[in-house]
Motif scaffolding. Structure first.
Motif, short mmCIF file in Angstrom:
data_model
loop_
_atom_site.label_atom_id
_atom_site.label_comp_id
_atom_site.label_asym_id
_atom_site.label_seq_id
_atom_site.Cartn_x
_atom_site.Cartn_y
_atom_site.Cartn_z
N HIS A 55 -4.25 -9.04 1.95
CA HIS A 55 -3.84 -7.64 1.91
C HIS A 55 -3.59 -7.15 0.48
N ALA A 86 -7.39 -1.25 -1.83
CA ALA A 86 -8.07 -1.08 -0.54
C ALA A 86 -9.26 -0.13 -0.67
N SER A 111 -4.86 -2.14 4.51
CA SER A 111 -5.83 -2.65 3.54
C SER A 111 -7.27 -2.43 4.01
#
Length: 205
Positions: free
Chosen positions: A11, A39, A65
């Motif tokens: 993440h 992301a 994410s």
């Protein structure tokens, strides 16, 4: 049998990552501005890949994410098997091996091969491995999902990589990680191989 491609992602960054605070499975934090940027960079790099399915943990930092892939309408499943290791009573606190003897002791025990060691109220690597195994078997039952995206957490990802590669859990720290790093693996029906190791090329500024 076709080769299944597994894109294994940690993440994005949270404020707790920056502050050195352990989150584990009990702190459900959001991505910070940097994490959202990471992301977006991953999305821009991989949005044209035909992912068959997206897997995340039950924690929102993994959902955030890869949310643009989920928003495409791709099949998405959240699995507790992908949650981060539980750090027990120490979750939400800042601990480092340099400052905390108990934490350092547990990390040293893991390195020495004691995968049952854990912090008070927390999980051991063996516990994490046990809850991951049904997920690994699930992946193997879906060979028609030729390209899959899995977003999870640093320590749990290390455990998963050891299991996929057939390594003892004492090798966990060989699998380095950072926020929004990528490991790409191929599965041929009999074994997994790592094709990309700690890939952060999508984060180049």
């Amino acid at each position: 049998m076709p080769v299944q491609q597994l894109y294994l992602l940690r993440h994005g960054q949270t404020d707790f990552n920056v502050q050195g605070i352990v989150q584990g499975s009990g702190v459900d934090s959001d991505l910070n501005e940097r994490g959202r940027w990471q992301a977006e960079r991953f999305w821009q790099a991989y949005k044209d890949l035909p992912f068959a399915r997206v897997y995340t943990s039950r924690l929102k930092r993994t959902h955030q994410s890869v949310h643009k892939f989920i928003d495409l309408g791709l099949p998405h499943e959240s699995h507790v098997a992908l949650n981060e290791i539980s750090w027990g009573t120490r979750e939400g606190t800042r601990i480092t091996p340099q400052e905390d003897a108990e934490y350092k002791y547990v990390l040293d025990e893991w390195l020495a091969g004691n995968d049952l060691a854990h912090l008070p109220g927390g999980e051991s690597p063996a516990d994490v491995a046990a809850r991951q195994r049904p997920f690994i078997e699930l992946l193997k039952t879906r060979p028609d999902d030729e390209i899959v995206l899995v977003c999870m957490h640093g320590r749990a990802m290390r455990v998963l990589l050891c299991q996929l590669m057939g390594y003892p859990l004492s090798c966990m720290d060989e699998f380095e990680h950072q926020n929004l790093c990528l490991y790409k693996l191929h599965y041929t029906g009999s074994r997994f191989t790592i094709r990309n190791f700690l890939d952060v090329s999508h984060l180049a500024e």
